[in-house]
Design an enzyme around this catalytic site. Structure first.
Site, PDB file in Angstrom:
ATOM      1  N   ASP A 136      -7.557  -0.523  -6.914  1.00  0.00           N
ATOM      2  CA  ASP A 136      -6.616   0.360  -7.002  1.00  0.00           C
ATOM      3  C   ASP A 136      -6.247   0.331  -8.424  1.00  0.00           C
ATOM      4  OD1 ASP A 136      -3.566   1.717  -6.390  1.00  0.00           O
ATOM      5  OD2 ASP A 136      -4.686   1.643  -4.513  1.00  0.00           O
ATOM      6  N   HIS A 167       1.028   2.579  -7.932  1.00  0.00           N
ATOM      7  CA  HIS A 167       0.274   2.440  -6.601  1.00  0.00           C
ATOM      8  C   HIS A 167      -0.161   1.074  -6.052  1.00  0.00           C
ATOM      9  CE1 HIS A 167      -2.724   4.096  -3.510  1.00  0.00           C
ATOM     10  NE2 HIS A 167      -1.677   5.014  -3.667  1.00  0.00           N
ATOM     11  N   ASN A 180       9.631 -14.827   0.830  1.00  0.00           N
ATOM     12  CA  ASN A 180      10.288 -15.613  -0.227  1.00  0.00           C
ATOM     13  C   ASN A 180      11.689 -15.224  -0.430  1.00  0.00           C
ATOM     14  OD1 ASN A 180       9.986 -12.794  -1.128  1.00  0.00           O
ATOM     15  ND2 ASN A 180       9.048 -13.092  -2.898  1.00  0.00           N
ATOM     16  N   ALA A 271     -13.625   7.854   2.807  1.00  0.00           N
ATOM     17  CA  ALA A 271     -13.189   7.921   4.229  1.00  0.00           C
ATOM     18  C   ALA A 271     -14.374   8.321   5.148  1.00  0.00           C
ATOM     19  CB  ALA A 271     -11.666   8.348   4.116  1.00  0.00           C
ATOM     20  N   TYR A 273     -17.358   8.320   4.624  1.00  0.00           N
ATOM     21  CA  TYR A 273     -18.847   7.651   4.396  1.00  0.00           C
ATOM     22  C   TYR A 273     -18.889   6.769   5.752  1.00  0.00           C
ATOM     23  CZ  TYR A 273     -18.995   8.760  -0.443  1.00  0.00           C
ATOM     24  OH  TYR A 273     -18.944   9.314  -1.712  1.00  0.00           O
ATOM     25  N   SER A 324      -2.439   6.161   2.039  1.00  0.00           N
ATOM     26  CA  SER A 324      -2.616   4.850   1.031  1.00  0.00           C
ATOM     27  C   SER A 324      -1.590   3.415   1.707  1.00  0.00           C
ATOM     28  CB  SER A 324      -1.772   5.330  -0.275  1.00  0.00           C
ATOM     29  OG  SER A 324      -2.716   5.781  -1.019  1.00  0.00           O
TER      30      SER A 324
END
Length: 523
Positions: A136, A167, A180, A271, A273, A324
């Site tokens: 990314d 992103h 955390n 996507a 493939y 995403s």
């Protein structure tokens, strides 16, 4: 490592659209444009040094791909083509991150709405295990979610400022933001997260070459999950080869379906493939979001609307929408399942993640949601299907050494091993063809038999076959395509000399999406 071979032969052709873009009569190409050149296997040893001397850099040695200025590539292309050394040439074009939908920030408590939807409430995630590589725009390693986070690995320099990392940081936080005491918690908080920054420089452009590098680096490191929250509407042969190579090495590639479902719904790659686990997005009502691309290649969906993520803009958190963000939820979940069940291979994991999904309306498999909503608890308990060996083996060039793309998998039978038996699977969309290389000994008949409860077709092709998609032709040695389930058999007649041949198994008829079969080769 590629070996040098003495014979030169053309094993590939130029991508037509790209050839036009780099041809002598092409429109003006920006002076700073770059191109990707892929050499034929036979030419690698001879042509590598001249390319490097001309200013090229290696992108993916295993795929024989180099990056160099477009003007230089156009100048060198005629000579490479004349020497049968050029397999593919294309511009190093920009890809887009799959996130295009902005959402007003919600309180952080609302970020947890999706956890109960995907079946992880009450479950204890495992410790570090199978890695998730986020290919990314890089991760802001100074963000509170990642500062001093263990098991966070930068595979190349991360350049989050001024825009890079936004992103990628958001995507990675959904994979494994830790417990955390601040912000959010990812689907697999103890995940090993690896990051390849594809947007080096100012962080605004994702280059094809860097995507290839990232996929290759992840696959070469160790089998794991590779997250691709990016895409475009043009097929790219080199990215597809990188994905196939990663799958052959044992990795699972997960990609976003795209965000143009309500804007013409174009095809989206990677996507669409084969061998890619494709993820759509749903909203808070468990309904597929309007923006989520519809496609026969969608395998499953996960929450992707109004999801709170870490942002590199100001080291805080914000709500985002897009495939995403449904994609890393599936990637993290897949790594969780794989870590808990390490005996699985990537072909089994692929099938389990989608077949264990909870159906969402409309009933049954559909283009919007695939098999349904991600269900981690169900995936952890789902019976493992048979392994699908020799994948990817979608055509002759996948199983033929020194071809344009060779998966690295050996032949089913050889001169010394003249019989074999295996069990494998087909999928009408994700894995429509299985091709195997076999040895036909001199002066002996060979019997090839396929058994399945589904209607599978069986063909055997001769050594001169370029592709099994021809259907018929002089290289066809025999076929059993009877329109019924059960036993199919081809007996190849003896020939004076031994030779290589190719077995093709496909789903026959028009009914059924998946099928298992057994295949045997005997004298």
């Amino acid at each position: 490592m590629h070996r040098c071979v003495k014979d030169y032969r053309m094993v590939g052709t130029l991508v037509a659209a790209t050839a036009l873009a780099l041809g002598s009569h092409s429109p003006t190409i920006p002076g700073n444009a770059y191109a990707l050149v892929q050499l034929t296997p036979a030419a690698l040893c001879v042509e590598t040094v001249p390319l490097l001397q001309a200013g090229a850099t290696s992108v993916a040695p295993s795929l024989r791909v180099f990056r160099l200025p477009a003007a230089t590539a156009r100048r060198l292309a005629p000579g490479l083509r004349a020497r049968h050394a050029l397999q593919t040439i294309e511009l190093d074009r920009d890809l887009a991150a799959a996130s295009v939908r902005d959402t007003q920030p919600d309180p952080l408590e609302a970020a947890e709405w999706w956890r109960s939807v995907i079946g992880i409430e009450g479950l204890t995630p495992p410790g570090p295990g199978k890695p998730v590589t986020v290919v990314d725009s890089g991760i802001d390693l100074q963000h509170p979610e990642f500062l001093n986070r263990p098991d966070t690995v930068a595979l190349n320099p991360q350049e989050p400022a001024p825009l890079g990392g936004r992103h990628g940081t958001a995507v990675a936080s959904l994979v494994g933001a830790p417990r955390n005491g601040v912000g959010i918690v990812g689907v697999y908080p103890n995940a090993v997260i690896q990051s390849w920054d594809t947007a080096l420089g100012d962080g605004t452009v994702i280059d094809t070459s860097e995507v290839i590098r990232g996929i290759t680096a992840a696959a070469d490191d160790a089998p794991g999950v590779i997250n691709l929250s990016l895409g475009g509407t043009e097929r790219d042969d080199l990215i597809e080869q990188a994905i196939d190579a990663a799958y052959a090495k044992g990795s699972l590639v997960v990609a976003a379906s795209g965000n143009d479902g309500d804007q013409g719904n174009p095809a989206d790659y990677p996507a669409d493939y084969p061998h890619v686990l494709t993820v759509g997005a749903t909203d808070e009502n468990n309904t597929v979001a309007p923006f989520s691309n519809r496609s026969p290649y969608v395998d499953l969906v996960a929450p992707g609307q109004n999801v709170t993520v870490a942002t590199a803009d100001d080291a805080s958190w914000e709500a985002e929408s897009g495939t995403s963000f449904s994609t890393p939820i599936v990637s993290g979940a897949a790594a969780w399942v794989w870590t808990a069940r390490p005996q699985l291979d990537n072909t089994q994991l692929f099938e389990m993640m989608r077949r264990s999904a909870t159906d969402v309306p409309p009933a049954g498999h559909d283009d919007a949601s695939g098999y349904g909503m991600l269900d981690v608890a169900a995936a952890l308990a789902y019976p493992a299907p048979v392994r699908d060996p020799f994948e990817p083996n979608d055509d002759v060039d996948f199983v033929q050494p020194d071809s344009g793309f060779f998966s690295g998998l050996g032949p089913l039978t050889t001169r010394a091993r003249q019989g074999a038996r295996l069990v494998a699977r087909l999928d009408r969309l994700e894995d429509p063809v299985d091709a195997y290389r076999i040895w036909l000994p001199a002066r002996k008949a060979v019997r090839v038999t396929a058994m399945s409860k589904a209607n599978v077709a069986l063909r055997v092709w001769g050594p001169g076959t370029v592709t099994v998609t021809e259907g018929q032709g002089p290289d066809l040695l025999g076929a059993d395509s009877r329109d019924r389930a059960g036993r199919k058999q081809v007996v190849v007649k003896p020939a004076p000399t031994g030779r290589w041949a190719y077995v093709e198994v496909t789903l026959g008829g028009r009914r059924g999406l998946v099928a298992s079969y057994s295949l045997s080769v005997s004298r």
